[in-house]
Every structure is written in C-alpha cells, then in structure tokens.
Write a protein that holds these residues in place. Structure first.
Motif, mmCIF file in Angstrom:
data_model
loop_
_atom_site.group_PDB
_atom_site.id
_atom_site.type_symbol
_atom_site.label_atom_id
_atom_site.label_comp_id
_atom_site.label_asym_id
_atom_site.label_seq_id
_atom_site.Cartn_x
_atom_site.Cartn_y
_atom_site.Cartn_z
ATOM 1 N N LEU A 166 1.676 12.392 -20.252
ATOM 2 C CA LEU A 166 1.513 13.619 -20.157
ATOM 3 C C LEU A 166 1.815 14.356 -18.510
ATOM 4 N N VAL A 167 2.371 15.384 -18.401
ATOM 5 C CA VAL A 167 2.470 15.969 -17.287
ATOM 6 C C VAL A 167 1.712 17.354 -17.025
ATOM 7 N N GLN A 168 0.906 17.361 -16.237
ATOM 8 C CA GLN A 168 0.095 18.641 -16.207
ATOM 9 C C GLN A 168 0.110 19.351 -14.888
ATOM 10 N N PRO A 169 0.185 20.591 -14.484
ATOM 11 C CA PRO A 169 0.054 21.074 -13.226
ATOM 12 C C PRO A 169 -1.440 20.886 -12.627
ATOM 13 N N VAL A 170 -1.537 21.069 -11.202
ATOM 14 C CA VAL A 170 -2.800 21.230 -10.733
ATOM 15 C C VAL A 170 -3.704 22.348 -11.306
ATOM 16 N N GLY A 171 -4.824 22.135 -11.608
ATOM 17 C CA GLY A 171 -5.778 23.099 -11.954
ATOM 18 C C GLY A 171 -5.913 23.342 -13.496
ATOM 19 N N SER A 172 -4.849 22.848 -14.163
ATOM 20 C CA SER A 172 -5.113 22.786 -15.587
ATOM 21 C C SER A 172 -6.159 21.967 -16.332
ATOM 22 N N PRO A 173 -6.544 22.321 -17.490
ATOM 23 C CA PRO A 173 -7.462 21.299 -18.244
ATOM 24 C C PRO A 173 -6.784 20.051 -18.722
ATOM 25 N N LEU A 174 -7.567 19.503 -19.227
ATOM 26 C CA LEU A 174 -7.083 17.920 -19.724
ATOM 27 C C LEU A 174 -8.086 17.602 -20.907
ATOM 28 N N SER A 175 -7.484 17.250 -21.812
ATOM 29 C CA SER A 175 -8.410 16.470 -22.945
ATOM 30 C C SER A 175 -7.470 15.283 -23.594
ATOM 31 N N LYS A 180 -10.227 21.319 -14.553
ATOM 32 C CA LYS A 180 -9.440 21.721 -13.580
ATOM 33 C C LYS A 180 -8.783 20.494 -12.999
ATOM 34 N N LEU A 181 -7.790 19.988 -12.984
ATOM 35 C CA LEU A 181 -6.890 18.679 -12.851
ATOM 36 C C LEU A 181 -6.921 18.818 -11.245
ATOM 37 N N LEU A 182 -6.824 17.782 -10.737
ATOM 38 C CA LEU A 182 -6.357 17.413 -9.087
ATOM 39 C C LEU A 182 -5.276 16.528 -9.079
ATOM 40 N N LEU A 183 -4.571 16.504 -8.155
ATOM 41 C CA LEU A 183 -3.535 15.697 -7.812
ATOM 42 C C LEU A 183 -3.933 13.995 -7.923
ATOM 43 N N SER A 184 -4.987 13.838 -7.339
ATOM 44 C CA SER A 184 -5.789 12.497 -7.519
ATOM 45 C C SER A 184 -6.023 12.039 -8.717
ATOM 46 N N ARG A 200 -0.434 7.911 -19.656
ATOM 47 C CA ARG A 200 0.218 8.091 -18.467
ATOM 48 C C ARG A 200 0.296 9.610 -18.076
ATOM 49 N N LEU A 201 -0.612 9.880 -17.179
ATOM 50 C CA LEU A 201 -1.171 11.189 -16.692
ATOM 51 C C LEU A 201 -0.423 11.454 -15.274
ATOM 52 N N THR A 202 0.422 12.437 -15.086
ATOM 53 C CA THR A 202 0.989 12.781 -13.822
ATOM 54 C C THR A 202 0.600 14.203 -13.708
ATOM 55 N N VAL A 203 0.016 14.402 -12.580
ATOM 56 C CA VAL A 203 -0.585 16.097 -12.080
ATOM 57 C C VAL A 203 0.439 16.331 -11.087
ATOM 58 N N THR A 204 1.085 17.644 -11.210
ATOM 59 C CA THR A 204 2.163 17.912 -10.416
ATOM 60 C C THR A 204 1.523 19.281 -9.680
#
Lengths: 113, 108
Positions: A11-20, A80-84, A109-113
């Motif tokens: 999963l690749v998600q931008p910073v601030g997006s939700p996650l499930s 809200k996802l953080l880079l960390s 594998r989650l990558t926050v961009t």
C-alpha cells in the motif's frame, strides 16, 4: 488447519490520508490477535493485542487504532497517516494458553509518501 | 516483561551445528521462552517454546538451565536456507516484546 489472511499486501498512501488494514483468521475460535509494525531493518513493535471481541489493549501511543468487530477479524486504522507510519505491518494470532506461540500473517508493506 | 539479550549477529558454515544463546535475567515464574525465525519480507515463524530443561522438535532444540536466566537455541546441521534473523522472547499469554534478534548468516 488454521490460516491467517492480511490485505492488502502493499500500500502506498499520501501523508494525511486514512488507513484501514484487515486481518482475518480461519480455522480457530477465540484467538488472541495482535498487530505489529516493523520498520526497515528493525525488530517488531507490538502495537495492539486483543483477547476478545471489543477488547483491545494498546502498547504504544500513536495515531493508530485497532478494532475487533468479530471474533476472527482484526482491523488496524488511522485517520491521518504520518510519514513515520511507514513500515511492515504484521497480524498474528495465538491460542489461549499457548504461551507465546504466535502465528503470523503475510504482512502489509505500507509506504507513506 | 523480562528483557532479553542475544548476539547481534553470528556466522556459520553449512553442515555445522549453531547455538544461539539468549540472556533473560529477570524472567518471571510464569514466563515461557520462545524462539522465532524471520526471513526478509516475511512474518516471523514460530520455531520452539519451552519452560524448563530441554525441548526438541523436528527443526531445533531448546536448552534451558535450572535457573532459567538464559536459554540456548540449537540448530543442527544448518544449511544456506537457515540464514535469517532469530528472535528470543520471554513472557506469557502472548504479551511479548521482540528485540533486535540475532542475524545468522550461513556460508557455503
């Protein structure tokens, strides 16, 4: 036999997006359920564990939350996802009374961009 | 929860026996000792668990002295496919903490 499923695999998600992230276990009842996170090259960090429906214990204060709406379903969320938050997320299950014998899913594998 | 200490890395050669020792001085009476193996991009795999003395299964042996303050995972005749990170954990009811583990490299 018991099987544990996790999705998605990556999963690749931008910073601030939700996650499930979802985890389900088959072939057993009343499992203990766990969410771990592993940063690149590091050990596993226990995030949440659950001994029953609606019973969640949090190990680390963070912007993540977990829910167990059904006996064999465990969900990890964030508003809200953080880079960390990038990392390898693993779900695991164990039987009551089995000590520390846990069985892990394939991971996300989650990558926050 | 008891803290564990194990070597950061170890090297071995194919066909040799490998022993990885873990220290857990503050182990509690109810704690089990559990070992896992992890390959890159995979979840850890349960290897063996014990409470005292010796436990053996088809892949490894676990030696625990009477005072339970340490334990040794023994892998007989390792192969290249045993190259992985090995974690020692102590605790009960699954509330455990994974440390950094021991990175075992098996060479031809």
């Amino acid at each position: 036999s018991q099987t544990i499923h996790q999705w998605p695999a990556t999963l690749v998600q931008p910073v601030g997006s939700p996650l499930s992230l979802e985890c389900t276990v088959e072939g057993t009842s009343n499992p203990n359920l766990y969410w771990y996170r592993q940063a690149a090259g590091r050990g596993l960090q226990l995030l949440f564990y659950s001994v029953g429906i609606g019973q969640i214990s949090s190990e680390v204060p963070q912007n993540l939350s977990a829910s167990r709406p059904q006996d064999r379903q465990f969900i990890l969320s964030s508003k809200k996802l953080l880079l960390s938050d990038s990392g390898f997320y693993l779900c695991a299950w164990s039987r009551l009374g089995a000590g520390n014998e846990q069985y892990f899913g394939p991971g996300t594998r989650l990558t926050v961009t | 929860l008891a803290k564990t200490t194990q070597p950061i890395s170890m090297d071995s050669y194919e066909g040799q026996e490998v022993n990885i020792t873990c220290s857990h001085n503050n182990i509690a009476t109810n704690d089990y000792i559990t070992w896992y193996q992890q390959f890159p991009s995979q979840g850890p795999r349960f290897i063996i668990q014990g409470y005292k003395t010796k436990v053996t299964n088809e892949v490894a042996s676990l030696f625990i002295p009477a005072d339970r303050k340490s334990s040794t995972l023994s892998l007989p005749r390792v192969s290249l496919s045993d190259t992985a990170v090995y974690y020692c954990l102590v605790g009960d009811r699954g509330e455990v903490r994974f440390g950094a583990g021991t990175r075992l490299t098996v060479k031809p």
